[in-house]
Design an enzyme around this catalytic site. Structure first.
Site, mmCIF file in Angstrom:
data_model
loop_
_atom_site.group_PDB
_atom_site.id
_atom_site.type_symbol
_atom_site.label_atom_id
_atom_site.label_comp_id
_atom_site.label_asym_id
_atom_site.label_seq_id
_atom_site.Cartn_x
_atom_site.Cartn_y
_atom_site.Cartn_z
ATOM 1 N N THR A 185 0.819 -1.210 0.000
ATOM 2 C CA THR A 185 0.000 0.000 0.000
ATOM 3 C C THR A 185 0.855 1.264 0.000
ATOM 4 O O THR A 185 1.991 1.252 0.478
ATOM 5 C CB THR A 185 -0.895 -0.006 1.256
ATOM 6 N N ASP A 186 0.266 2.363 -0.458
ATOM 7 C CA ASP A 186 0.981 3.650 -0.382
ATOM 8 C C ASP A 186 1.070 4.174 1.054
ATOM 9 O O ASP A 186 1.829 5.095 1.339
ATOM 10 C CB ASP A 186 0.321 4.698 -1.292
ATOM 11 N N GLU A 187 0.276 3.584 1.970
ATOM 12 C CA GLU A 187 0.263 4.104 3.348
ATOM 13 C C GLU A 187 1.603 3.916 4.055
ATOM 14 O O GLU A 187 1.862 4.551 5.077
ATOM 15 C CB GLU A 187 -0.850 3.444 4.166
ATOM 16 N N TYR B 248 -1.829 -0.401 11.027
ATOM 17 C CA TYR B 248 -1.978 -1.075 9.718
ATOM 18 C C TYR B 248 -0.772 -0.785 8.830
ATOM 19 O O TYR B 248 -0.119 -1.707 8.328
ATOM 20 C CB TYR B 248 -3.273 -0.620 9.022
ATOM 21 N N LYS C 44 2.202 -3.257 7.352
ATOM 22 C CA LYS C 44 2.479 -3.440 5.922
ATOM 23 C C LYS C 44 3.933 -3.053 5.615
ATOM 24 O O LYS C 44 4.607 -3.725 4.836
ATOM 25 C CB LYS C 44 1.518 -2.607 5.073
HETATM 26 P P1 NAD Z 1 -9.690 -7.187 2.150
HETATM 27 O O1 NAD Z 1 -9.709 -6.921 3.606
HETATM 28 O O2 NAD Z 1 -10.897 -6.899 1.323
HETATM 29 O O3 NAD Z 1 -9.329 -8.725 1.892
HETATM 30 C C1 NAD Z 1 -8.327 -9.388 2.602
HETATM 31 C C2 NAD Z 1 -8.486 -10.877 2.342
HETATM 32 O O4 NAD Z 1 -7.452 -11.546 3.076
HETATM 33 C C3 NAD Z 1 -9.822 -11.454 2.823
HETATM 34 O O5 NAD Z 1 -10.350 -12.320 1.849
HETATM 35 C C4 NAD Z 1 -9.461 -12.213 4.090
HETATM 36 O O6 NAD Z 1 -10.294 -13.328 4.344
HETATM 37 C C5 NAD Z 1 -8.026 -12.639 3.803
HETATM 38 N N1 NAD Z 1 -7.248 -12.848 5.013
HETATM 39 C C6 NAD Z 1 -7.137 -12.005 6.080
HETATM 40 N N2 NAD Z 1 -6.358 -12.557 7.027
HETATM 41 C C7 NAD Z 1 -5.955 -13.759 6.530
HETATM 42 C C8 NAD Z 1 -5.124 -14.789 7.035
HETATM 43 N N3 NAD Z 1 -4.561 -14.706 8.251
HETATM 44 N N4 NAD Z 1 -4.908 -15.875 6.265
HETATM 45 C C9 NAD Z 1 -5.473 -15.978 5.030
HETATM 46 N N5 NAD Z 1 -6.285 -15.044 4.522
HETATM 47 C C10 NAD Z 1 -6.523 -13.949 5.265
HETATM 48 O O7 NAD Z 1 -8.415 -6.417 1.594
HETATM 49 P P2 NAD Z 1 -8.202 -5.667 0.197
HETATM 50 O O8 NAD Z 1 -8.685 -4.283 0.322
HETATM 51 O O9 NAD Z 1 -8.671 -6.515 -0.902
HETATM 52 O O10 NAD Z 1 -6.602 -5.598 0.187
HETATM 53 C C11 NAD Z 1 -5.842 -6.671 -0.361
HETATM 54 C C12 NAD Z 1 -4.364 -6.324 -0.253
HETATM 55 O O11 NAD Z 1 -4.099 -5.136 -0.988
HETATM 56 C C13 NAD Z 1 -3.889 -6.073 1.166
HETATM 57 O O12 NAD Z 1 -2.601 -6.614 1.289
HETATM 58 C C14 NAD Z 1 -3.857 -4.559 1.279
HETATM 59 O O13 NAD Z 1 -2.889 -4.145 2.203
HETATM 60 C C15 NAD Z 1 -3.486 -4.165 -0.129
HETATM 61 N N6 NAD Z 1 -3.972 -2.854 -0.585
HETATM 62 C C16 NAD Z 1 -5.290 -2.500 -0.437
HETATM 63 C C17 NAD Z 1 -5.728 -1.265 -0.926
HETATM 64 C C18 NAD Z 1 -7.172 -0.837 -0.823
HETATM 65 O O14 NAD Z 1 -7.494 0.311 -1.157
HETATM 66 N N7 NAD Z 1 -8.095 -1.693 -0.404
HETATM 67 C C19 NAD Z 1 -4.821 -0.404 -1.538
HETATM 68 C C20 NAD Z 1 -3.469 -0.788 -1.644
HETATM 69 C C21 NAD Z 1 -3.067 -2.032 -1.176
HETATM 70 O O1 DAU Z 2 -4.142 4.040 0.481
HETATM 71 C C1 DAU Z 2 -4.369 2.657 0.405
HETATM 72 C C2 DAU Z 2 -5.206 2.215 1.586
HETATM 73 O O2 DAU Z 2 -6.523 2.701 1.368
HETATM 74 C C3 DAU Z 2 -5.214 0.706 1.766
HETATM 75 O O3 DAU Z 2 -3.920 0.256 2.068
HETATM 76 C C4 DAU Z 2 -6.168 0.296 2.887
HETATM 77 O O4 DAU Z 2 -6.226 -1.121 2.976
HETATM 78 C C5 DAU Z 2 -7.540 0.846 2.566
HETATM 79 O O5 DAU Z 2 -8.438 0.546 3.607
HETATM 80 C C6 DAU Z 2 -7.478 2.358 2.349
HETATM 81 O O6 DAU Z 2 -7.178 3.055 3.594
HETATM 82 P P1 DAU Z 2 -7.920 4.417 4.011
HETATM 83 O O7 DAU Z 2 -7.809 4.564 5.467
HETATM 84 O O8 DAU Z 2 -7.469 5.539 3.157
HETATM 85 O O9 DAU Z 2 -9.424 4.045 3.556
HETATM 86 P P2 DAU Z 2 -10.844 4.281 4.256
HETATM 87 O O10 DAU Z 2 -11.885 3.944 3.243
HETATM 88 O O11 DAU Z 2 -10.929 3.639 5.587
HETATM 89 O O12 DAU Z 2 -10.873 5.850 4.481
HETATM 90 C C7 DAU Z 2 -10.748 6.756 3.377
HETATM 91 C C8 DAU Z 2 -10.764 8.162 3.941
HETATM 92 O O13 DAU Z 2 -12.077 8.429 4.456
HETATM 93 C C9 DAU Z 2 -9.829 8.375 5.112
HETATM 94 O O14 DAU Z 2 -9.330 9.700 5.079
HETATM 95 C C10 DAU Z 2 -10.719 8.194 6.343
HETATM 96 C C11 DAU Z 2 -12.047 8.728 5.860
HETATM 97 N N1 DAU Z 2 -13.252 8.094 6.468
HETATM 98 C C12 DAU Z 2 -13.334 6.744 6.488
HETATM 99 C C13 DAU Z 2 -14.426 6.102 7.039
HETATM 100 C C14 DAU Z 2 -14.512 4.596 7.075
HETATM 101 C C15 DAU Z 2 -14.277 8.887 6.953
HETATM 102 O O15 DAU Z 2 -14.207 10.130 6.900
HETATM 103 N N2 DAU Z 2 -15.372 8.266 7.500
HETATM 104 C C16 DAU Z 2 -15.488 6.916 7.582
HETATM 105 O O16 DAU Z 2 -16.504 6.405 8.113
#
Ligand code: NAD
Ligand code: DAU
Length: 350
Positions: free
Chosen positions: A131-133, A156, A160
């Protein structure tokens, strides 16, 4: 037939990656390993579950014995690792769960892969999806590049970052071929409604408050999930060994503007009076350690691998809303039970 294991394939991004690989590469045998936590859902993969090149394995990446035995038995030539605890707010209440899955789970996979191939790395690859975080927060200007120093702020992102470092360490120390990508915020179908966009879509449908943390001026760079899956395909096949690729949408939005835009679009779709859904916007207490702004410089993946987003934000948002409107049963299923407990706890007192 090349055997590839994709972890976390029942989750949001993982399910789109599994679909992309199963459909596009019939010559690959795809194993999807997922523990099916609250975020994992096999409904996400109904359309490909019977494909002859697809196998699902329910397992926890932290299960040392099981993972080692599975790798020995199946002789996977590549790992595409997405399984993770992914929600920042949950990491604030339960950091250890993030250390277990994101750090220990990743090292367990690395160790199993190393044990299998340590004398024969030719043609193997460990792809770590991150992730970019990990880069921390930007101020009002600037972009994250691949050389930006790591500076994670939440449990988190710290977990990562730690896993990214372990992947690099296995490359340096044991010669494991690897590649890492760091992506910005994804949105699209199958996104679990604890995250901002699907949470707001769900709450607009049900006319519930739209919780905005702090002043709502936090900025994220949004990318349509299928474009992330395409980027993962490109990095996996064309990315150079031991390199990092940043992936982003060139699409920055302040949260409050994004939620207002969602309200506008949802009013049209739901045939409500313009402005009706905006009245649901409710400012709530801020997220501790809230990163101000993320924005990705995706020049490297664009110039070296030829990747660019294919879906514009207006198109992507419209497709996303349409998917949720057409899949309200999916939404109802994932928001029943444990979700209600999480929601009440997270937004209590608001
Ligand atoms: P998600 O939470 O939707 O899915 C995670 C999946 O991993 C689920 O299917 C869950 O069952 C599985 N999982 C969790 N713990 C596990 C374990 N101990 N063993 C096996 N499986 C397990 O997550 P996502 O948003 O699809 O993110 C996927 C990946 O991409 C993550 O590594 C996350 O850090 C990265 N990522 C997410 C975003 C985003 O915006 N969602 C952006 C950049 C990177
Ligand atoms: O940047 C990549 C990341 O983006 C991934 O690595 C993470 O897995 C993914 O969850 C996401 O993280 P964020 O924290 O940016 O996403 P989230 O949707 O939780 O929040 C987006 C923005 O909105 C953040 O500034 C927090 C704000 N927010 C979020 C929630 C859930 C609110 O204002 N209200 C809310 O209820």
């Amino acid at each position: 037939m090349k055997k590839i294991i994709i972890t976390g394939g029942a989750g949001f991004i993982g399910s789109h990656v599994v679909r992309q690989f199963v459909n596009k590469y019939p010559m690959y045998q795809i194993y999807n390993l997922d523990a099916l936590t609250y975020a994992g859902n096999l409904e996400n993969l109904r359309d490909i579950e019977k494909a002859s090149n697809y196998t699902f394995v329910k397992a926890d990446i932290t299960d040392e014995r099981f993972i080692h035995e599975l790798f020995q038995k199946q002789q996977f030539e590549a790992v595409i690792h997405l399984a993770a605890e992914s929600h920042v707010d949950r990491s604030i209440t339960d950091p250890l769960a993030f250390v277990r899955t994101n750090v220990l789970g990743t090292v367990n996979l690395l160790q199993a892969f190393k044990t299998l191939w340590q004398n024969n790395w030719e043609g193997k690859r460990f792809y770590h999806v991150s992730t970019d975080e990990v880069y921390g927060t930007l101020g009002e200007t600037g972009l994250f590049t691949e050389t930006t120093a790591y500076d994670p702020n939440s449990p988190y992102s710290a977990s990562k970052a730690s896993s990214d470092h372990f992947v690099r360490a296995y490359g340096e120390t044991y010669g494991m071929p690897y590649v890492v990508s760091n992506c910005s915020n994804n949105y699209g179908p199958n996104h679990f409604p604890e995250k901002l966009i699907p949470l707001c879509i769900h709450n607009i449908i049900h006319q519930k408050p739209l919780p905005i943390y702090g002043d709502g001026r936090y900025t994220r760079d949004w990318l349509y999930v299928i474009d992330h899956a395409r980027a993962i395909d490109d990095v996996f096949h064309k990315g150079a060994n031991a390199e990092t690729y940043n992936i982003g949408g060139f699409n920055e939005w302040q949260n409050i503007d994004l939620v207002r835009e969602l309200c506008r679009q949802m009013d049209k779709v739901l045939e409500r009076t313009p402005g009706e859904s905006e009245e649901l916007i409710t400012y709530v207490k801020d997220r501790p350690g809230h990163d101000l702004r993320y924005a990705i410089d995706a020049t490297k993946i664009n110039q070296e691998l030829g990747w660019a987003p294919s879906v514009t934000f207006p198109e992507g948002l419209a497709k996303t809303i349409e998917w949720y409107m057409n899949n309200q049963e999916w939404l109802n299923n994932v928001t029943s039970g444990a979700y209600t407990d999480y929601y009440n706890e997270q937004y209590s007192g608001e």
